[in-house]
Design a protein around this motif. Sequence first.
Motif, short mmCIF file in Angstrom:
data_model
loop_
_atom_site.label_atom_id
_atom_site.label_comp_id
_atom_site.label_asym_id
_atom_site.label_seq_id
_atom_site.Cartn_x
_atom_site.Cartn_y
_atom_site.Cartn_z
N GLY A 158 42.05 -4.20 -107.38
CA GLY A 158 42.93 -5.29 -106.97
C GLY A 158 42.48 -5.96 -105.69
N GLY A 159 43.24 -6.98 -105.31
CA GLY A 159 42.89 -7.73 -104.12
C GLY A 159 41.53 -8.39 -104.26
N ALA A 160 40.81 -8.46 -103.16
CA ALA A 160 39.51 -9.11 -103.15
C ALA A 160 38.38 -8.18 -103.55
N VAL A 161 38.67 -6.92 -103.85
CA VAL A 161 37.61 -5.98 -104.21
C VAL A 161 37.09 -6.31 -105.60
N PRO A 162 35.78 -6.53 -105.77
CA PRO A 162 35.25 -6.86 -107.10
C PRO A 162 35.51 -5.75 -108.12
N VAL A 163 35.76 -6.14 -109.35
CA VAL A 163 35.94 -5.19 -110.44
C VAL A 163 34.55 -4.83 -110.97
N CYS A 164 34.06 -3.66 -110.63
CA CYS A 164 32.69 -3.27 -110.96
C CYS A 164 32.65 -1.80 -111.37
N ASP A 165 31.56 -1.40 -111.99
CA ASP A 165 31.31 0.01 -112.26
C ASP A 165 30.88 0.69 -110.97
N VAL A 166 31.51 1.83 -110.68
CA VAL A 166 31.05 2.68 -109.59
C VAL A 166 29.89 3.51 -110.13
N ARG A 167 28.76 3.45 -109.44
CA ARG A 167 27.58 4.15 -109.94
C ARG A 167 27.25 5.37 -109.08
N ALA A 207 45.70 -3.53 -91.57
CA ALA A 207 46.06 -4.64 -92.46
C ALA A 207 45.01 -4.90 -93.53
N ASN A 208 44.09 -3.94 -93.71
CA ASN A 208 43.07 -4.10 -94.75
C ASN A 208 42.78 -2.72 -95.35
N PRO A 209 43.75 -2.13 -96.05
CA PRO A 209 43.59 -0.76 -96.53
C PRO A 209 42.66 -0.66 -97.73
N TRP A 210 42.17 0.58 -97.96
CA TRP A 210 41.51 0.89 -99.22
C TRP A 210 42.55 0.72 -100.33
N LYS A 211 42.09 0.29 -101.49
CA LYS A 211 43.01 0.00 -102.60
C LYS A 211 42.75 0.97 -103.75
N GLY A 234 42.14 7.24 -110.02
CA GLY A 234 40.84 7.93 -110.04
C GLY A 234 39.78 7.30 -109.18
N CYS A 235 40.10 6.23 -108.44
CA CYS A 235 39.10 5.60 -107.58
C CYS A 235 39.78 4.80 -106.49
N LEU A 236 38.99 4.43 -105.49
CA LEU A 236 39.43 3.59 -104.39
C LEU A 236 38.38 2.52 -104.15
N GLY A 237 38.83 1.34 -103.71
CA GLY A 237 37.91 0.25 -103.38
C GLY A 237 38.26 -0.34 -102.04
N TYR A 238 37.26 -0.84 -101.35
CA TYR A 238 37.47 -1.36 -99.99
C TYR A 238 36.47 -2.46 -99.72
N LEU A 239 36.96 -3.60 -99.24
CA LEU A 239 36.11 -4.70 -98.80
C LEU A 239 36.04 -4.61 -97.28
N GLN A 240 34.91 -4.11 -96.76
CA GLN A 240 34.76 -3.85 -95.34
C GLN A 240 34.21 -5.10 -94.65
N HIS A 241 35.02 -5.66 -93.75
CA HIS A 241 34.64 -6.88 -93.04
C HIS A 241 33.84 -6.54 -91.78
N ASP A 242 33.22 -7.57 -91.21
CA ASP A 242 32.53 -7.44 -89.91
C ASP A 242 31.46 -6.35 -89.95
N THR A 243 30.56 -6.45 -90.90
CA THR A 243 29.46 -5.49 -91.00
C THR A 243 28.14 -6.22 -90.89
N THR A 255 44.03 -10.11 -94.31
CA THR A 255 44.89 -9.87 -95.47
C THR A 255 44.22 -10.42 -96.72
N ASP A 256 44.16 -9.59 -97.74
CA ASP A 256 43.51 -9.95 -98.99
C ASP A 256 44.46 -10.73 -99.90
N PHE A 257 43.89 -11.63 -100.68
CA PHE A 257 44.68 -12.31 -101.70
C PHE A 257 43.90 -12.32 -103.01
N ARG A 258 44.61 -12.41 -104.10
CA ARG A 258 44.01 -12.56 -105.43
C ARG A 258 44.95 -13.40 -106.28
#
Length: 520
Positions: free
Chosen positions: A102-111, A269-273, A279-288, A404-407
Amino acid sequence: MVLFALVAALCALLLPGAAAAGTTAPEPRPPAPVAAALPGGKANWVVSVGRLQDTSDAVRPPTWTRLGYYVFGTDGTVSTRYWQWGQADQAPRINAKKADCGGAVPVCDVRTADGFTGAPTGAYRGTYTHTPGGKLTVVWRTGATGAALPRPLTEHWDVTASLAGGDVARITSPTFYPGVQDSPTRPGPVQFPAPGEFSDYEANFGVGYGSNAPLTDQSRTPMGSLATDARYNARHYLGSFVSIGSGKVHREWAGGYFTFSARDGENTANPWKPCPDGGCLGYLQHDTGCKDVNYPDKDRVRYLAETGGGRQNASEYWCQTLTKGAKDCYPANSHVQPMLQVVGDSGRFYGWVGVEASPHVDTRTLQPTEFWTQYYFGIFDQVSYEELRPLIPVRAVVPQAPATDFRLDYGNSNAIGYLRWPRGGGEGPVTYSGRNRPVSGCRYAEFTAYAADGTSVSSTSSQFCADNPNATVRDFAGTLTLPGTNPGPVRRVKVVYWVSDRPGEWRPGPETNCTATGCS
């Protein structure tokens, strides 16, 4: 003379070490097990071991990493079951789980690394000696089939007992953790152990954590609990990461100064989702370091997922800049890190030990290359700093500006991204960044910022259509600055997804209203 010959033959059979001509002496037996003190009082361990060595593209590399379980018996025996990957093996990345966070995290296969979705593939058995307060010495004697190894393999570990009130113990190679000269932000040079100081074979770095909890599926903490369980979601999971990249062995810090709940650290204000099934968590890490001049607003995508059985978890991360705006997912040179959970006697989750096993592939064919200096391999621990105190310095955490993420979804089309707010809720511009992915027709996103008195300003992404021959997604970014000399802070931003299924006919689609604490 006949009598003398008979006596000589009888002596040859009876004297120790003697062998009659034309016969083979029996193989020496391993020493019988003896009672031993369990290392740190713990029987069941998760351990990573590696051979890390500088390499070049001209020489086939000797680097390998191994991840597995050690089980110690009170009779002085020890066994391990493990996975192992070497640079020269060129093991491919394989799909472990689909992440829909959800949110801005891309829907992808975790490898993850090839083989890690199944059971361990290697095994050793041997003996160990340990005196409380002293070194742990492990001697591997037989392999997976029970046959004797060509020679015994010896490891010497430092033991730290009574962590977390006795719930967990730790073993490390002598130079796994850095020296006192290392800074919180820039780890110092890697110190290699002297020959034989850690092992009498190729292994030169290792780390492990042990308890008396079983090494089974039932002891594994679900991914969803890391984001929701107060025992885990406000911890900082950190450690030492000894790795090889660009052909050189170096040290980094494992983990990051974030928490899974965003209660503290750099992701407030930007938690893991969590994924819907937990069974999984996703996170869009800013300022990297993922940003570059062509893609200044892109971020690091991180995933964690359950895979296989026992304590197995898969970690993967990659930079959005690598997709070049063409796709949501990056199929090539991500960082894949198989991990095993650290669990205490009480069943409490404390983090992970893991390895990296990331080969380099051609970005067009996705086939392995022999650019060995572009391979990334390493071993690490990433554990609760508050409870296990890994021996690394911790820098002060500087609070980040809220994001804050939006979708917004319209059928299969969507606009995803985030808003960056002024730190502390004060005056200043709000920036936005995201991606527009139309599956049919044309789409764009509109952003309107409002002050408390109703003053507003609007901005839009460019219009983008599904029939574009060059790309399937379009990145967008912009800034919302309220007009006037003293407009006050932005109180909210309305985001509207505009849609058109016929040329020239636009209508507003889904919308959301966002503040510095979230979107609804």
